[in-house]
Scaffold this active site. Structure first.
Site, PDB file in Angstrom:
ATOM      1  N   ASP A 157     -23.196  -1.809 -20.494  1.00  0.00           N
ATOM      2  CA  ASP A 157     -23.073  -2.345 -21.848  1.00  0.00           C
ATOM      3  C   ASP A 157     -21.857  -3.269 -21.958  1.00  0.00           C
ATOM      4  O   ASP A 157     -20.869  -3.083 -21.252  1.00  0.00           O
ATOM      5  CB  ASP A 157     -22.932  -1.178 -22.836  1.00  0.00           C
ATOM      6  CG  ASP A 157     -23.161  -1.605 -24.270  1.00  0.00           C
ATOM      7  OD1 ASP A 157     -23.781  -2.673 -24.492  1.00  0.00           O
ATOM      8  OD2 ASP A 157     -22.718  -0.882 -25.175  1.00  0.00           O
TER       9      ASP A 157
ATOM     10  N   ASN B 125     -34.765  -2.901 -26.578  1.00  0.00           N
ATOM     11  CA  ASN B 125     -34.179  -4.245 -26.455  1.00  0.00           C
ATOM     12  C   ASN B 125     -35.137  -5.361 -26.848  1.00  0.00           C
ATOM     13  O   ASN B 125     -34.710  -6.510 -27.041  1.00  0.00           O
ATOM     14  CB  ASN B 125     -33.672  -4.486 -25.035  1.00  0.00           C
ATOM     15  CG  ASN B 125     -32.389  -3.751 -24.708  1.00  0.00           C
ATOM     16  OD1 ASN B 125     -32.097  -3.454 -23.543  1.00  0.00           O
ATOM     17  ND2 ASN B 125     -31.600  -3.415 -25.730  1.00  0.00           N
TER      18      ASN B 125
END
Length: 249
Positions: free
Chosen positions: A27, A75
């Site tokens: 991330d 996502n």
């Protein structure tokens, strides 16, 4: 150039790391790019380059299995431009890295639901898996269009289908049965799950498999997650007391 202190950390990790399987939620690519006044895809490209360094460090640290979270089922909610850019990046990464991964004796697997991915990407994934299937130095698993809940739901559907057709006795279904229907059936459960960028959540990643994993939430953004940072995290892991529900005697 690395200084003596960071070299010492890396050397110690080589000697003592007990993490056989490390899983990483990579991330912070977007924030890394924003801090530099660049578009988010610039950060994703930098993050993709970082993967090679971490994969190549695994044998030195005793890490036999590495699983990385590249793209989640959630996502797809991102902008169409970013999703399209990520899919192009995945195709380019696989094309560019295939030979290097093979030469480094890395076995590559992909987990997640491939149906929604474009045919070109699926073909590249299939080729990389087949080419590296006999490699033994590192087992690299890449999660693309992966979600822990989706994985369990797909496994349950498959179990229900096999029970209905008589190939599986419902009374004998247990934890081991479900594990054998998951995408990760041939992998050991992760010992350590790392999330970069300062966020302290697991984001639907390896929900079943991580029941007894140790977690590390670190502030480092993924493009800055170097070999030395990896070594420091592994050292902290080795200092933990893992009892798996038992009482220390």
């Amino acid at each position: 150039m690395q200084n003596a202190d960071t070299d010492d950390v890396a050397d110690q990790a080589c000697e003592v790391s007990g993490a056989n399987h490390v899983a990483i939620i990579m991330d912070g690519n977007g924030r890394w790019a924003t801090q530099r006044g660049k578009p988010r895809l610039f950060g994703h490209r930098a993050g993709a380059k970082r993967v090679r360094e971490i994969v190549e460090s695994c044998p030195d640290f005793g890490v036999k299995y590495l699983t990385i979270f590249a793209f989640s089922t959630e996502n797809w909610k991102r902008t169409q431009a970013e999703v399209a850019g990520l899919m192009m990046l995945f195709r380019r990464y696989i094309t560019r890295e295939t030979q290097a991964l093979h030469e480094k004796n890395v076995r590559v697997r992909f987990i997640g639901d491939r149906v929604k991915l474009d045919k070109k990407l699926q073909s590249l994934m299939d080729h990389l898996e087949d080419l590296t299937k006999d490699n033994t130095a590192v087992n690299l698993t890449i999660a693309i269009n992966y979600g822990g809940r989706d994985e369990v739901a797909r496994a349950i559907r498959d179990i229900a289908r096999d029970v209905k057709t008589g190939n599986l006795d419902a009374e004998k279904v247990n934890e081991e049965t479900l594990s054998s229907y998951l995408d990760t059936t041939v992998l050991p459960d992760p010992d350590l799950v790392i999330r970069t960028s300062g966020e302290a959540r697991i984001s639907n990643f390896l929900l079943w498999q991580s029941a007894y994993a140790e977690y590390e939430f670190i502030d480092t953004l993924w493009p800055d997650f170097t070999r030395d940072v990896f070594a420091e995290v592994l050292q902290r892991f080795d200092g933990r007391d893992r009892r798996f529900g038992a009482v220390k005697t």
